[in-house]
Design a protein around this motif. Structure first.
Motif, PDB file in Angstrom:
ATOM      1  N   LEU A  52       0.833  -1.214   0.000  1.00  0.00           N
ATOM      2  CA  LEU A  52       0.000   0.000   0.000  1.00  0.00           C
ATOM      3  C   LEU A  52       0.866   1.262   0.000  1.00  0.00           C
ATOM      4  O   LEU A  52       0.561   2.230  -0.684  1.00  0.00           O
ATOM      5  CB  LEU A  52      -0.913   0.002   1.220  1.00  0.00           C
ATOM      6  CG  LEU A  52      -2.111  -0.937   1.135  1.00  0.00           C
ATOM      7  CD1 LEU A  52      -2.843  -0.971   2.462  1.00  0.00           C
ATOM      8  CD2 LEU A  52      -3.058  -0.510   0.036  1.00  0.00           C
ATOM      9  N   LEU A  58      -3.255   8.461  -6.426  1.00  0.00           N
ATOM     10  CA  LEU A  58      -4.042   9.094  -7.489  1.00  0.00           C
ATOM     11  C   LEU A  58      -4.029  10.603  -7.285  1.00  0.00           C
ATOM     12  O   LEU A  58      -4.010  11.074  -6.163  1.00  0.00           O
ATOM     13  CB  LEU A  58      -5.487   8.592  -7.425  1.00  0.00           C
ATOM     14  CG  LEU A  58      -5.682   7.126  -7.750  1.00  0.00           C
ATOM     15  CD1 LEU A  58      -7.036   6.672  -7.296  1.00  0.00           C
ATOM     16  CD2 LEU A  58      -5.511   6.899  -9.232  1.00  0.00           C
ATOM     17  N   GLN A 202     -16.795  -0.646   2.690  1.00  0.00           N
ATOM     18  CA  GLN A 202     -15.916  -0.208   3.776  1.00  0.00           C
ATOM     19  C   GLN A 202     -16.150   1.238   4.181  1.00  0.00           C
ATOM     20  O   GLN A 202     -15.280   1.862   4.783  1.00  0.00           O
ATOM     21  CB  GLN A 202     -14.450  -0.412   3.416  1.00  0.00           C
ATOM     22  CG  GLN A 202     -14.145  -1.877   3.214  1.00  0.00           C
ATOM     23  CD  GLN A 202     -12.683  -2.173   3.143  1.00  0.00           C
ATOM     24  OE1 GLN A 202     -11.848  -1.290   3.169  1.00  0.00           O
ATOM     25  NE2 GLN A 202     -12.373  -3.434   3.062  1.00  0.00           N
ATOM     26  N   LEU A 205     -13.678   4.397   4.360  1.00  0.00           N
ATOM     27  CA  LEU A 205     -12.378   4.084   3.752  1.00  0.00           C
ATOM     28  C   LEU A 205     -12.458   3.941   2.238  1.00  0.00           C
ATOM     29  O   LEU A 205     -11.438   3.733   1.578  1.00  0.00           O
ATOM     30  CB  LEU A 205     -11.817   2.795   4.347  1.00  0.00           C
ATOM     31  CG  LEU A 205     -11.624   2.788   5.852  1.00  0.00           C
ATOM     32  CD1 LEU A 205     -11.013   1.484   6.306  1.00  0.00           C
ATOM     33  CD2 LEU A 205     -10.733   3.939   6.277  1.00  0.00           C
ATOM     34  N   THR A 206     -13.678   4.033   1.680  1.00  0.00           N
ATOM     35  CA  THR A 206     -13.865   3.804   0.245  1.00  0.00           C
ATOM     36  C   THR A 206     -12.885   4.602  -0.601  1.00  0.00           C
ATOM     37  O   THR A 206     -12.313   4.093  -1.553  1.00  0.00           O
ATOM     38  CB  THR A 206     -15.291   4.216  -0.157  1.00  0.00           C
ATOM     39  OG1 THR A 206     -16.191   3.554   0.687  1.00  0.00           O
ATOM     40  CG2 THR A 206     -15.582   3.840  -1.577  1.00  0.00           C
ATOM     41  N   GLU A 207     -12.707   5.875  -0.267  1.00  0.00           N
ATOM     42  CA  GLU A 207     -11.958   6.755  -1.155  1.00  0.00           C
ATOM     43  C   GLU A 207     -10.480   6.833  -0.809  1.00  0.00           C
ATOM     44  O   GLU A 207      -9.740   7.574  -1.439  1.00  0.00           O
ATOM     45  CB  GLU A 207     -12.567   8.162  -1.108  1.00  0.00           C
ATOM     46  CG  GLU A 207     -14.019   8.200  -1.567  1.00  0.00           C
ATOM     47  CD  GLU A 207     -14.163   7.933  -3.055  1.00  0.00           C
ATOM     48  OE1 GLU A 207     -13.330   8.411  -3.825  1.00  0.00           O
ATOM     49  OE2 GLU A 207     -15.107   7.237  -3.439  1.00  0.00           O
ATOM     50  N   LEU A 208     -10.029   6.114   0.221  1.00  0.00           N
ATOM     51  CA  LEU A 208      -8.600   6.132   0.537  1.00  0.00           C
ATOM     52  C   LEU A 208      -7.868   5.220  -0.439  1.00  0.00           C
ATOM     53  O   LEU A 208      -8.332   4.147  -0.752  1.00  0.00           O
ATOM     54  CB  LEU A 208      -8.362   5.643   1.964  1.00  0.00           C
ATOM     55  CG  LEU A 208      -8.870   6.518   3.097  1.00  0.00           C
ATOM     56  CD1 LEU A 208      -8.420   5.944   4.416  1.00  0.00           C
ATOM     57  CD2 LEU A 208      -8.375   7.924   2.960  1.00  0.00           C
ATOM     58  N   ASP A 209      -6.684   5.653  -0.893  1.00  0.00           N
ATOM     59  CA  ASP A 209      -5.918   4.791  -1.785  1.00  0.00           C
ATOM     60  C   ASP A 209      -4.454   4.837  -1.398  1.00  0.00           C
ATOM     61  O   ASP A 209      -3.997   5.767  -0.734  1.00  0.00           O
ATOM     62  CB  ASP A 209      -6.092   5.248  -3.234  1.00  0.00           C
ATOM     63  CG  ASP A 209      -5.603   6.664  -3.412  1.00  0.00           C
ATOM     64  OD1 ASP A 209      -6.123   7.534  -2.713  1.00  0.00           O
ATOM     65  OD2 ASP A 209      -4.681   6.905  -4.204  1.00  0.00           O
ATOM     66  N   LEU A 213      -4.402   4.732   2.609  1.00  0.00           N
ATOM     67  CA  LEU A 213      -5.014   3.536   3.189  1.00  0.00           C
ATOM     68  C   LEU A 213      -4.000   2.792   4.052  1.00  0.00           C
ATOM     69  O   LEU A 213      -4.340   2.271   5.117  1.00  0.00           O
ATOM     70  CB  LEU A 213      -5.527   2.634   2.064  1.00  0.00           C
ATOM     71  CG  LEU A 213      -6.296   1.404   2.497  1.00  0.00           C
ATOM     72  CD1 LEU A 213      -7.557   1.789   3.213  1.00  0.00           C
ATOM     73  CD2 LEU A 213      -6.633   0.530   1.307  1.00  0.00           C
TER      74      LEU A 213
ATOM     75  N   SER B  57     -13.731  -1.303  -3.124  1.00  0.00           N
ATOM     76  CA  SER B  57     -13.459  -0.034  -3.792  1.00  0.00           C
ATOM     77  C   SER B  57     -12.297  -0.202  -4.773  1.00  0.00           C
ATOM     78  O   SER B  57     -11.283  -0.798  -4.428  1.00  0.00           O
ATOM     79  CB  SER B  57     -13.107   1.015  -2.742  1.00  0.00           C
ATOM     80  OG  SER B  57     -12.467   2.100  -3.343  1.00  0.00           O
ATOM     81  N   ARG B  59     -10.214   1.870  -5.555  1.00  0.00           N
ATOM     82  CA  ARG B  59      -9.036   2.594  -5.067  1.00  0.00           C
ATOM     83  C   ARG B  59      -8.136   1.729  -4.202  1.00  0.00           C
ATOM     84  O   ARG B  59      -7.000   2.075  -3.951  1.00  0.00           O
ATOM     85  CB  ARG B  59      -9.475   3.810  -4.256  1.00  0.00           C
ATOM     86  CG  ARG B  59     -10.099   4.888  -5.092  1.00  0.00           C
ATOM     87  CD  ARG B  59     -10.391   6.090  -4.241  1.00  0.00           C
ATOM     88  NE  ARG B  59     -11.286   7.004  -4.905  1.00  0.00           N
ATOM     89  CZ  ARG B  59     -10.893   7.931  -5.769  1.00  0.00           C
ATOM     90  NH1 ARG B  59      -9.638   8.032  -6.091  1.00  0.00           N
ATOM     91  NH2 ARG B  59     -11.776   8.735  -6.309  1.00  0.00           N
ATOM     92  N   HIS B  60      -8.681   0.606  -3.699  1.00  0.00           N
ATOM     93  CA  HIS B  60      -7.863  -0.274  -2.874  1.00  0.00           C
ATOM     94  C   HIS B  60      -7.232  -1.386  -3.708  1.00  0.00           C
ATOM     95  O   HIS B  60      -6.447  -2.151  -3.192  1.00  0.00           O
ATOM     96  CB  HIS B  60      -8.710  -0.953  -1.785  1.00  0.00           C
ATOM     97  CG  HIS B  60      -9.437   0.009  -0.899  1.00  0.00           C
ATOM     98  ND1 HIS B  60     -10.256  -0.397   0.105  1.00  0.00           N
ATOM     99  CD2 HIS B  60      -9.464   1.346  -0.869  1.00  0.00           C
ATOM    100  CE1 HIS B  60     -10.771   0.655   0.723  1.00  0.00           C
ATOM    101  NE2 HIS B  60     -10.299   1.721   0.138  1.00  0.00           N
ATOM    102  N   PRO B  86      -5.342   2.825  -8.451  1.00  0.00           N
ATOM    103  CA  PRO B  86      -3.980   3.344  -8.442  1.00  0.00           C
ATOM    104  C   PRO B  86      -3.004   2.371  -9.111  1.00  0.00           C
ATOM    105  O   PRO B  86      -3.145   1.159  -8.978  1.00  0.00           O
ATOM    106  CB  PRO B  86      -3.664   3.526  -6.955  1.00  0.00           C
ATOM    107  CG  PRO B  86      -4.613   2.661  -6.240  1.00  0.00           C
ATOM    108  CD  PRO B  86      -5.811   2.463  -7.101  1.00  0.00           C
TER     109      PRO B  86
END
Lengths: 301, 159
Positions: A52, A58, A202, A205-209, A213, B57, B59-60, B86
């Motif tokens: 991670l 992004l 989740q 936390l959906t938009e965390l990348d 994350l 998601s 994004r993960h 990503p």
């Protein structure tokens, strides 16, 4: 011992990092064994974290970017701070009134999660944030009531005094109430309502990348150490005085708490948000009230 | 340009290969492949041994598992989701539909195949493919994921 030792070595950073990952692994492995699976390898949480942290983030609007860095870091720092205050070693760092500081610090991570959910402007994030807020209130009622009962019964706001001097009956009831709050604070089944991975992806936390994350997962690992550690250190009425032995007992019992919580999570299905909060208002608070009653009107004392 | 990868790069690649998280997207398929895909995530196949997790998601996610022939309706969502994942990322096309359109080919509502919109790394043919075949495709995808550059500064670009 100095506050730096407590923050950076034990029970702080150097202990919490590997222990948090170990706890995440124990949770996943227990769940897998309950489902007759083999489950993830031992080093899985470490690899998840490395992966991670090295993903390409992004592009985001700079305002959002700032919050997405700031909030997970704030949560991580606050949880580590709370961990520092745990009364594990008899001569470790402690303050007068560190109980209040502990409660304040351990509550920062849920608040950050709520903010992250609302900032995401995603419907799933917002639903997750609302659920997290509702459940935080529901779980804090018995959690804080139990801690008040302990503080009153032992006549001190210092965590170490509480751990060593609380009377057995009040301690037992209060520790049970605190233990009952752990699944909701760690967002585990059957109270994994705010981070439900199927119906709201989740939640907050959906938009965390990528590393955002990753930082949050790290905070979650430290939360495991802090909350299971709180239960264990308040439940144990004595310390051997030998730092290594105390630390080892603390670590082993913390892992036992994680195992119990994972068994509970594996054996149950997710409740609705109303059912979960009703459970805490009714039963969790009942336990805590009992603990309060016992500490304010001690029997035979 | 042959440079021996540093210890850090090797660690990152190894970690990446041991922790591939999947995102599952149906681009207008009949649901047959989705059922097989979900069967492949059940305790019977226990993909968590490989570090695989199904994420809600994009994004993960590291690996996008896409089924269906790509219809007019899903095309925009597909491109958004691809952009939201990503880098480094890998696309696995599950079933015959994303490869050729299968029985939906030449339908006025189908704009596929999938490779018109996103680069596809692995095809898993079948109508539907067995879970074992999907798993094999994902393992191939993991190898491709590991081979991607670790940092953009290394000279390569993320795809």
């Amino acid at each position: 011992m100095s506050s730096w030792f407590a923050l950076l070595v034990f029970p702080g950073f150097l202990y919490a990092l590997p222990m948090g990952w170990l706890m995440l692994w124990v949770e996943r492995k227990t769940l897998a064994r309950l489902q007759s699976r083999i489950g993830p390898p031992f080093y899985q949480p470490l690899f998840d974290f490395i992966k991670l942290m090295t993903k390409e983030p992004l592009p985001r609007p700079s305002q959002e970017n700032r919050f997405y860095l700031f909030l997970p870091l704030l949560a991580l720092g606050a949880t580590l701070g709370a961990l520092t205050l745990l009364p594990v070693l008899p001569h470790s760092f402690s303050l007068v009134g560190d109980l209040a500081l502990f409660i304040a610090l351990i509550e920062i991570a849920p608040i950050c999660l709520v903010l992250l959910g609302f900032l995401s402007r995603s419907i799933f994030g917002q639903v997750g944030a609302v659920r997290e807020a509702v459940l935080t209130i529901a779980s804090n009622l018995p959690f804080i009531a139990a801690l008040i009962a302990l503080a009153y019964a032992s006549g001190s706001l210092r965590l170490m005094d509480i751990a060593l001097h609380a009377p057995p009956l009040a301690r037992g009831l209060a520790v049970l109430a605190i233990f009952a709050c752990l699944p909701i604070k760690l967002r585990l089944n059957p109270f994994s309502v705010a981070n439900a991975e199927q119906e709201i992806y989740q939640g907050a936390l959906t938009e965390l990348d990528g590393w955002r994350l990753g930082l949050w997962e790290l905070n979650h690992a430290v939360e495991w150490v802090a909350l299971s550690g709180l239960t264990v250190s308040l439940a144990l009425p004595w310390r051997s005085g030998l730092a290594v032995l105390d630390a080892a007992i603390f670590a082993l019992l913390s892992l036992a708490v994680v195992f119990l919580l994972a068994c509970l999570a594996g054996a149950t299905a997710r409740l609705k948000v109303g059912q979960a909060s009703r459970f805490y208002w009714r039963w969790g608070f009942g336990f805590a009230l009992l603990a309060l009653a016992v500490s304010f009107f001690p029997f035979g004392g | 340009m042959d440079v021996k990868p540093s210890l850090f790069d090797r660690l990152v690649r190894y970690a990446r290969g041991r922790s591939p998280w999947l995102f599952h997207l149906n681009c207008g398929g009949c649901n047959g492949c989705d059922i097989e895909f979900l069967a492949c995530l059940t305790p019977r196949y226990d993909v968590e041994q490989l570090g695989i997790r199904l994420e809600g998601s994009p994004r993960h996610a590291d690996i996008l598992c896409i089924s269906g022939p790509v219809t007019r309706n899903t095309q925009a969502a597909l491109q958004t989701i691809y952009a939201q994942t990503p880098a480094p990322k890998v696309v696995v096309a599950i079933g015959s539909c994303p490869a050729s359109g299968n029985v939906f080919a030449d339908s006025p509502s189908v704009v596929g195949p999938l490779e018109n919109f996103v680069p596809v790394d692995v095809y898993v043919p079948g109508c539907p493919p067995r879970p074992d075949a999907i798993l094999e495709g994902i393992v191939h995808a993991i190898e491709i994921l590991k081979a991607k550059v670790v940092r953009s500064a290394e000279g390569g670009t993320y795809v």
